[in-house]
Design a protein around this motif. Structure first.
Motif, PDB file in Angstrom:
ATOM      1  N   ILE A  10       0.850  -1.190   0.000  1.00 17.34           N
ATOM      2  CA  ILE A  10       0.000   0.000   0.000  1.00 17.34           C
ATOM      3  C   ILE A  10       0.885   1.239   0.000  1.00 17.34           C
ATOM      4  O   ILE A  10       1.867   1.309   0.758  1.00 17.34           O
ATOM      5  N   VAL A  11       0.537   2.203  -0.823  1.00 16.65           N
ATOM      6  CA  VAL A  11       1.266   3.472  -0.851  1.00 16.65           C
ATOM      7  C   VAL A  11       0.862   4.295   0.372  1.00 16.65           C
ATOM      8  O   VAL A  11      -0.307   4.670   0.531  1.00 16.65           O
ATOM      9  N   LEU A  12       1.826   4.586   1.223  1.00 14.68           N
ATOM     10  CA  LEU A  12       1.570   5.367   2.431  1.00 14.68           C
ATOM     11  C   LEU A  12       1.646   6.865   2.186  1.00 14.68           C
ATOM     12  O   LEU A  12       0.909   7.644   2.801  1.00 14.68           O
ATOM     13  N   ALA A  13       2.550   7.260   1.306  1.00 13.44           N
ATOM     14  CA  ALA A  13       2.755   8.688   1.053  1.00 13.44           C
ATOM     15  C   ALA A  13       3.309   8.873  -0.350  1.00 13.44           C
ATOM     16  O   ALA A  13       4.031   8.017  -0.863  1.00 13.44           O
ATOM     17  N   SER A  52       0.587   5.961  -8.419  1.00 12.08           N
ATOM     18  CA  SER A  52       1.535   6.781  -7.662  1.00 12.08           C
ATOM     19  C   SER A  52       0.811   7.757  -6.746  1.00 12.08           C
ATOM     20  O   SER A  52       1.144   8.950  -6.681  1.00 12.08           O
ATOM     21  N   ASN A  53      -0.170   7.242  -6.023  1.00 16.55           N
ATOM     22  CA  ASN A  53      -0.957   8.063  -5.116  1.00 16.55           C
ATOM     23  C   ASN A  53      -1.169   7.328  -3.795  1.00 16.55           C
ATOM     24  O   ASN A  53      -1.122   6.089  -3.734  1.00 16.55           O
ATOM     25  N   GLU A  54      -1.417   8.104  -2.731  1.00 18.74           N
ATOM     26  CA  GLU A  54      -1.673   7.507  -1.429  1.00 18.74           C
ATOM     27  C   GLU A  54      -2.876   6.566  -1.485  1.00 18.74           C
ATOM     28  O   GLU A  54      -3.799   6.757  -2.268  1.00 18.74           O
ATOM     29  N   TYR A  55      -2.824   5.552  -0.636  1.00 17.26           N
ATOM     30  CA  TYR A  55      -3.920   4.621  -0.381  1.00 17.26           C
ATOM     31  C   TYR A  55      -4.167   3.641  -1.531  1.00 17.26           C
ATOM     32  O   TYR A  55      -5.198   2.979  -1.560  1.00 17.26           O
ATOM     33  N   VAL A  56      -3.234   3.541  -2.464  1.00 12.12           N
ATOM     34  CA  VAL A  56      -3.354   2.560  -3.545  1.00 12.12           C
ATOM     35  C   VAL A  56      -2.756   1.236  -3.070  1.00 12.12           C
ATOM     36  O   VAL A  56      -1.635   1.195  -2.566  1.00 12.12           O
ATOM     37  N   SER A  73       6.312  -0.525 -13.124  1.00 10.83           N
ATOM     38  CA  SER A  73       4.906  -0.709 -13.476  1.00 10.83           C
ATOM     39  C   SER A  73       4.145  -1.111 -12.226  1.00 10.83           C
ATOM     40  O   SER A  73       4.757  -1.445 -11.197  1.00 10.83           O
ATOM     41  N   ALA A  74       2.835  -1.088 -12.311  1.00  6.04           N
ATOM     42  CA  ALA A  74       2.019  -1.445 -11.156  1.00  6.04           C
ATOM     43  C   ALA A  74       0.670  -1.973 -11.611  1.00  6.04           C
ATOM     44  O   ALA A  74       0.121  -1.535 -12.627  1.00  6.04           O
ATOM     45  N   GLU A  75       0.168  -2.915 -10.843  1.00  7.64           N
ATOM     46  CA  GLU A  75      -1.184  -3.424 -11.045  1.00  7.64           C
ATOM     47  C   GLU A  75      -2.006  -3.093  -9.813  1.00  7.64           C
ATOM     48  O   GLU A  75      -1.759  -3.623  -8.723  1.00  7.64           O
ATOM     49  N   ILE A  76      -2.960  -2.196  -9.961  1.00 10.90           N
ATOM     50  CA  ILE A  76      -3.767  -1.756  -8.829  1.00 10.90           C
ATOM     51  C   ILE A  76      -4.785  -2.840  -8.482  1.00 10.90           C
ATOM     52  O   ILE A  76      -5.587  -3.247  -9.322  1.00 10.90           O
ATOM     53  N   ARG A  77      -4.739  -3.299  -7.243  1.00  8.61           N
ATOM     54  CA  ARG A  77      -5.713  -4.278  -6.757  1.00  8.61           C
ATOM     55  C   ARG A  77      -6.917  -3.580  -6.135  1.00  8.61           C
ATOM     56  O   ARG A  77      -8.045  -4.037  -6.268  1.00  8.61           O
ATOM     57  N   GLN A  78      -6.642  -2.512  -5.429  1.00  9.30           N
ATOM     58  CA  GLN A  78      -7.722  -1.742  -4.801  1.00  9.30           C
ATOM     59  C   GLN A  78      -7.221  -0.332  -4.535  1.00  9.30           C
ATOM     60  O   GLN A  78      -6.112  -0.139  -4.038  1.00  9.30           O
ATOM     61  N   SER A  79      -8.048   0.626  -4.867  1.00 11.18           N
ATOM     62  CA  SER A  79      -7.719   2.021  -4.597  1.00 11.18           C
ATOM     63  C   SER A  79      -8.721   2.576  -3.596  1.00 11.18           C
ATOM     64  O   SER A  79      -9.932   2.521  -3.822  1.00 11.18           O
TER      65      SER A  79
END
Length: 245
Positions: A10-13, A52-56, A73-79
């Motif tokens: 999870i992106v914290l910041a 590249s955003n918080e809470y992703v 690269s990234a695969e978003i599972r839940q935003s």
């Protein structure tokens, strides 16, 4: 030459870096808390923009060059973008992320705190518990996962398991009737003691499975708040926003 690795977290910041980049703090299952540079993510149409955003929450592919890690690269599972919909959610989410960053480090197994943060975000989105209660539960569990949990099974002075009706903030646990006479403490009720014991032993999925009366929350809130401040001795930036609320 760079090493490629995949992590889940999870992106914290996320902070602007230069004209088009961002610096990301990500709490991961595989590597603990790590720092990444997401290059070009602020450009229009960048494939890294959303991730590249918080809470992703998702899977991140990283290129590691010497001491610097770059997001490939990234695969978003839940935003959890819904946590930006209200000022209250924004403040509490920032606080939870700041605590997660403060209590974790790179190279350590931080899965418990990662799972706690994820479950906290899910609970916030469901609007099933008041945010102040979520906060105190989160603080209680993150201390426990960090090895600073509250001892409720026996007296922290003598080991006695009966007549435990006081709490020592400095020693991090309950006291019996005899030992409370020689230590700085606060009396606690049986209901609060049972709640503390439940939170200390329950499965992670059950930590947000209950609600409490207003009277019990007042007592729980005061005890956890003081214990948390005693154990950390730290002033968190996002805590100021919560106090203004």
């Amino acid at each position: 030459m760079s090493d490629i690795l995949k992590v889940n977290g999870i992106v914290l910041a996320a902070y602007p870096l230069g004209e088009n980049d961002k610096s990301l703090t990500v709490l991961t299952r595989e590597r603990g808390r790590i720092q990444l540079i997401s290059r070009g993510c602020r450009k229009t149409g960048s494939p890294l923009f959303a991730a590249s955003n918080e809470y992703v929450c998702g899977e991140f592919v990283i290129a590691e060059k010497r001491t610097v890690k770059y997001l490939n690269s990234a695969e978003i599972r839940q935003s959890f973008a819904n946590l930006r919909d209200s000022f209250d959610d924004i403040c509490y989410s920032a606080y939870f992320c700041e605590l997660a960053a403060w209590f974790t480090m790179e190279g350590q197994d931080e899965r418990n705190i990662l799972n706690l943060l994820y479950l906290t975000f899910v609970t916030m989105g469901k609007k099933i518990l008041p945010l102040p209660l979520i906060r105190r539960i989160y603080e209680f569990k993150i201390l426990q996962f960090h090895g600073m949990g509250i001892q409720t099974a026996f007296c922290v002075h003598c080991g006695k398991t009966e007549d435990l009706n006081s709490f020592s903030f400095e020693e991090g646990g309950v006291l019996c009737d005899d030992c409370k006479k020689t230590a700085d403490n606060r009396e606690i009720g049986t209901t609060l003691l049972n709640l503390l014991r439940f939170l200390g032993s329950c499965r992670l999925n059950d930590v947000y499975s209950f609600t409490v009366s207003q009277d019990l929350f007042v007592e729980f809130d005061w005890v956890v708040n003081r214990f948390f401040k005693t154990q950390t001795g730290h002033r968190f930036r996002s805590e100021q926003m919560l106090e203004m609320m």
